[in-house]
Design a protein around this motif. Structure first.
Motif, PDB file in Angstrom:
ATOM      1  N   ILE A   6      -5.030 -81.454 -25.051  1.00 15.18           N
ATOM      2  CA  ILE A   6      -4.080 -80.469 -24.532  1.00 15.18           C
ATOM      3  C   ILE A   6      -3.404 -79.746 -25.688  1.00 15.18           C
ATOM      4  O   ILE A   6      -3.287 -78.528 -25.689  1.00 15.18           O
ATOM      5  N   GLU A   7      -2.998 -80.502 -26.685  1.00 18.33           N
ATOM      6  CA  GLU A   7      -2.335 -79.934 -27.860  1.00 18.33           C
ATOM      7  C   GLU A   7      -3.218 -78.886 -28.544  1.00 18.33           C
ATOM      8  O   GLU A   7      -2.789 -77.762 -28.797  1.00 18.33           O
ATOM      9  N   ALA A  10      -3.839 -75.833 -26.233  1.00 20.27           N
ATOM     10  CA  ALA A  10      -2.639 -74.993 -26.054  1.00 20.27           C
ATOM     11  C   ALA A  10      -2.525 -73.978 -27.189  1.00 20.27           C
ATOM     12  O   ALA A  10      -2.135 -72.830 -26.964  1.00 20.27           O
ATOM     13  N   LEU A  13      -4.959 -71.281 -26.333  1.00 18.23           N
ATOM     14  CA  LEU A  13      -4.575 -70.570 -25.113  1.00 18.23           C
ATOM     15  C   LEU A  13      -3.457 -69.572 -25.398  1.00 18.23           C
ATOM     16  O   LEU A  13      -3.533 -68.415 -25.005  1.00 18.23           O
ATOM     17  N   TRP A  17      -1.730 -68.031 -21.531  1.00 16.98           N
ATOM     18  CA  TRP A  17      -1.359 -69.088 -20.576  1.00 16.98           C
ATOM     19  C   TRP A  17      -0.984 -68.509 -19.211  1.00 16.98           C
ATOM     20  O   TRP A  17      -1.323 -69.074 -18.182  1.00 16.98           O
ATOM     21  N   LYS A  42       2.852 -71.110 -27.739  1.00 18.59           N
ATOM     22  CA  LYS A  42       2.073 -72.350 -27.796  1.00 18.59           C
ATOM     23  C   LYS A  42       2.752 -73.420 -26.938  1.00 18.59           C
ATOM     24  O   LYS A  42       2.099 -74.171 -26.221  1.00 18.59           O
ATOM     25  N   ARG A  44       4.705 -72.861 -24.357  1.00 13.88           N
ATOM     26  CA  ARG A  44       4.527 -72.488 -22.951  1.00 13.88           C
ATOM     27  C   ARG A  44       3.139 -72.903 -22.470  1.00 13.88           C
ATOM     28  O   ARG A  44       2.997 -73.423 -21.368  1.00 13.88           O
ATOM     29  N   ALA A  45       2.141 -72.651 -23.293  1.00  9.59           N
ATOM     30  CA  ALA A  45       0.767 -73.023 -22.939  1.00  9.59           C
ATOM     31  C   ALA A  45       0.671 -74.530 -22.736  1.00  9.59           C
ATOM     32  O   ALA A  45       0.064 -75.010 -21.777  1.00  9.59           O
ATOM     33  N   LYS A  46       1.311 -75.269 -23.640  1.00 10.43           N
ATOM     34  CA  LYS A  46       1.276 -76.726 -23.535  1.00 10.43           C
ATOM     35  C   LYS A  46       1.999 -77.202 -22.271  1.00 10.43           C
ATOM     36  O   LYS A  46       1.503 -78.074 -21.556  1.00 10.43           O
ATOM     37  N   GLN A  47       3.144 -76.597 -21.978  1.00 14.98           N
ATOM     38  CA  GLN A  47       3.896 -76.968 -20.770  1.00 14.98           C
ATOM     39  C   GLN A  47       3.073 -76.703 -19.516  1.00 14.98           C
ATOM     40  O   GLN A  47       3.093 -77.495 -18.576  1.00 14.98           O
ATOM     41  N   LEU A  48       2.368 -75.580 -19.524  1.00 15.53           N
ATOM     42  CA  LEU A  48       1.506 -75.245 -18.386  1.00 15.53           C
ATOM     43  C   LEU A  48       0.451 -76.332 -18.195  1.00 15.53           C
ATOM     44  O   LEU A  48       0.249 -76.828 -17.084  1.00 15.53           O
ATOM     45  N   LEU A  49      -0.210 -76.706 -19.272  1.00  9.46           N
ATOM     46  CA  LEU A  49      -1.287 -77.696 -19.191  1.00  9.46           C
ATOM     47  C   LEU A  49      -0.762 -79.068 -18.775  1.00  9.46           C
ATOM     48  O   LEU A  49      -1.390 -79.768 -17.987  1.00  9.46           O
TER      49      LEU A  49
END
Length: 89
Positions: A6-7, A10, A13, A17, A42, A44-49
Motif C-alpha cells: 500500500i505504501e 500510494a 497513485l 487517488w 501521497k 491521501r492516496a494511502k488513506q484511500l487504500l
C-alpha cells in the motif's frame, strides 16, 4: 495487500487517488474526509487504500485493485501493480 504494498503504491497513485476512489466504492463523504485529513497527495492516496482495505477486508486484493484501476482508466498504474505482484510472488 500488505502495508508495504500500500505504501509503495500510494506513492505512485498520488494525485490520481481521487479518480480511483469511486471505483473502490468510496462514498463522497469518505472522499471529502480524506481531503480534509491531509494536504499531502501521497498521504491521501494511502488513506484511500487503507479505507478500501478496511471496507473490503479479504476482498482487498491486488487483483481487485487492478480491476478498479483499469475501470478508472488508470491502466498504466494497473500495469505497474501487476508487475509488482508478479515479481514479489
Amino acid at each position: 495487500m500488505t502495508g508495504e504494498q500500500i505504501e509503495s503504491f500510494a506513492i505512485r497513485l498520488g494525485e490520481q487517488w481521487k479518480a480511483l476512489a469511486p471505483y473502490l466504492e468510496m462514498k463522497d463523504s469518505d472522499i471529502r474526509q480524506i481531503e480534509l485529513d491531509s494536504e499531502d497527495m501521497k498521504m491521501r492516496a494511502k488513506q484511500l487504500l487503507v479505507a478500501w482495505q478496511d471496507q473490503e477486508g479479504a476482498h482487498a486484493t491486488p487483483e481487485n485493485l487492478i480491476t478498479a484501476l483499469n475501470k478508472a482508466g488508470l491502466s498504466d498504474l494497473a500495469e505497474s501493480l501487476t508487475n509488482d505482484t508478479d515479481s514479489s510472488s
